[in-house]
Design a protein around this motif. Structure first.
Motif, mmCIF file in Angstrom:
data_model
loop_
_atom_site.group_PDB
_atom_site.id
_atom_site.type_symbol
_atom_site.label_atom_id
_atom_site.label_comp_id
_atom_site.label_asym_id
_atom_site.label_seq_id
_atom_site.Cartn_x
_atom_site.Cartn_y
_atom_site.Cartn_z
ATOM 1 N N PRO A 92 -2.221 -25.816 -14.189
ATOM 2 C CA PRO A 92 -0.874 -26.166 -13.732
ATOM 3 C C PRO A 92 -0.785 -26.345 -12.213
ATOM 4 N N VAL A 93 -0.097 -27.397 -11.814
ATOM 5 C CA VAL A 93 0.244 -27.660 -10.410
ATOM 6 C C VAL A 93 1.735 -27.935 -10.365
ATOM 7 N N SER A 94 2.425 -27.307 -9.441
ATOM 8 C CA SER A 94 3.880 -27.440 -9.354
ATOM 9 C C SER A 94 4.295 -28.895 -9.184
ATOM 10 N N PRO A 95 5.278 -29.365 -9.951
ATOM 11 C CA PRO A 95 5.754 -30.743 -9.791
ATOM 12 C C PRO A 95 6.408 -30.968 -8.428
ATOM 13 N N ASP A 96 6.903 -29.870 -7.820
ATOM 14 C CA ASP A 96 7.512 -29.977 -6.496
ATOM 15 C C ASP A 96 6.590 -29.389 -5.427
ATOM 16 N N LEU A 141 -12.626 -34.118 -7.596
ATOM 17 C CA LEU A 141 -11.634 -33.224 -8.189
ATOM 18 C C LEU A 141 -10.257 -33.884 -8.158
ATOM 19 N N GLU A 142 -9.558 -33.784 -9.275
ATOM 20 C CA GLU A 142 -8.202 -34.297 -9.367
ATOM 21 C C GLU A 142 -7.218 -33.133 -9.354
ATOM 22 N N PRO A 143 -5.946 -33.379 -9.047
ATOM 23 C CA PRO A 143 -4.964 -32.284 -9.043
ATOM 24 C C PRO A 143 -4.988 -31.509 -10.362
ATOM 25 N N GLY A 144 -5.040 -30.186 -10.239
ATOM 26 C CA GLY A 144 -5.097 -29.347 -11.424
ATOM 27 C C GLY A 144 -6.506 -29.100 -11.925
ATOM 28 N N GLU A 145 -7.494 -29.540 -11.171
ATOM 29 C CA GLU A 145 -8.891 -29.340 -11.572
ATOM 30 C C GLU A 145 -9.550 -28.351 -10.619
ATOM 31 N N ALA A 146 -10.261 -27.393 -11.176
ATOM 32 C CA ALA A 146 -10.971 -26.391 -10.379
ATOM 33 C C ALA A 146 -12.450 -26.452 -10.702
ATOM 34 N N ALA A 147 -13.266 -26.335 -9.652
ATOM 35 C CA ALA A 147 -14.719 -26.279 -9.818
ATOM 36 C C ALA A 147 -15.202 -24.920 -9.322
ATOM 37 N N PHE A 148 -16.048 -24.301 -10.121
ATOM 38 C CA PHE A 148 -16.659 -23.026 -9.757
ATOM 39 C C PHE A 148 -18.152 -23.300 -9.585
ATOM 40 N N LEU A 149 -18.611 -23.274 -8.352
ATOM 41 C CA LEU A 149 -19.977 -23.661 -8.018
ATOM 42 C C LEU A 149 -20.833 -22.411 -7.865
#
Length: 326
Positions: A69-73, A271-279
């Motif tokens: 989730p990413v805030s719409p505002d 990475l796109e909004p709402g995407e997390a990478a764990f390296l």
């Protein structure tokens, strides 16, 4: 690379957990709340938790979660991390990242990075375009092990994208079988290299164009570039802050060949909004492509934290039950 795409119900559930947790922990002080947050992470959707635990067990080099989730505002991209801290920008996303990161390990911070904040804001800052820090933009961040100089460097680096309109790539690379001659590998497995703190760990005057402390005047650790399992090496390297022991021309050549081979094997992760990478900071090195900053509130913006698989390793080294390393 292992990847899990949350369905909309899973994403909404995480948003509810993060929102409730944030409301119950005001004012928001991540270091004070992190133990409670680790417990709350058990409420994450089962599919997400099982995916992360499985990936941790397999030691996957790159682990991604999409549709977080990413805030719409969402607030405009801050002009720098101090602005983000003052404006309390991206707090819900910060909690979301910590919830997911806590399944893989224990988040921690550095006293001399962003005032010891547990979660960093990664966004371009005016005047820092050519620096060798995450605030840069017009200089490529070379592939590197995060915090290469320290024995307690993170096992994972977590990056959550809030905004990336120009599709700026995160670069990754790892040592692959047959990448280097065995003789070179043998040299890299020996303690013939020095690892120095990068510029983000060095105090620099606000009006300075370059670090005030020369590389050779900084403290360092000495060790091998390759270590751990012989059939699937762990890696420790940052070409900008790793050198061979002075006078060791064989080690210097091995380091050059290793850096070139890793650069040739680079992969690109957008990475796109709402995407997390764990390296996995032991298995993969990472960097960032060059981009032109807008400074209009729409620039690339990530949240970042580091985690260790066993926090007691840091406790023993620092002789303190603190998540902030000196």
């Amino acid at each position: 690379m292992s990847r899990y795409v949350l369905d909309n119900s899973e994403s909404s559930h995480i948003a509810e957990i993060a929102d409730k947790f944030l409301r119950n922990h005001q004012p928001w002080r991540p270091l004070a709340a992190i133990d409670d947050l680790r417990t709350e992470a058990e409420e994450l959707p089962v599919g997400v938790r099982k995916f992360l635990v499985d990936a941790r067990t397999r030691e996957d080099a790159v682990i991604t979660l999409a549709n977080l989730p990413v805030s719409p505002d969402l607030a405009p991209t801050p002009a720098g991390w101090r602005d983000a801290e003052r404006e309390e920008a991206g707090r819900l996303e910060e909690v979301t990242l910590l919830l997911c990161a806590s399944v893989l390990g224990d988040p921690f911070s550095w006293a001399n990075q962003q005032d010891g904040r547990l979660v960093h804001d990664v966004c371009p800052s005016k005047g820092m375009e050519d620096s060798l820090t995450s605030a840069s933009s017009e200089t490529q961040l070379t592939l590197h092990t995060e915090d290469v100089f320290h024995a307690c460097r993170g096992d994972y680096v977590a990056l959550m994208c809030l905004r990336n309109p120009d599709a700026v790539g995160t670069t990754v690379a790892r040592v692959l079988p047959g990448m280097l001659p065995e003789g070179v590998m043998d040299v890299l497995r020996q303690s013939r290299f020095r690892f120095y703190p990068d510029d983000s760990h060095i105090t620099v005057p606000a009006d300075a164009a370059a670090p005030a402390v020369a590389l050779t005047d900084r403290p360092y650790e000495q060790g091998p570039v390759l270590f751990g399992p012989a059939d699937d090496h762990y890696l420790r390297i940052d070409p900008d802050f790793t050198v061979a022991v002075p006078g060791d021309t064989e080690a210097e050549e091995a380091l050059r060949l290793c850096s070139e081979a890793l650069a040739a094997a680079t992969e690109r992760l957008v990475l796109e909004p709402g995407e997390a990478a764990f390296l996995d900071n032991y298995r993969v090195i990472h960097g960032r492509e060059v981009f032109t900053p807008r400074y209009d509130g729409k620039d690339r913006w990530l949240k970042r934290t580091s985690m260790v698989r066993d926090l007691r390793r840091s406790y023993v080294h620092e002789r303190s039950r603190s998540r902030v390393l000196a």
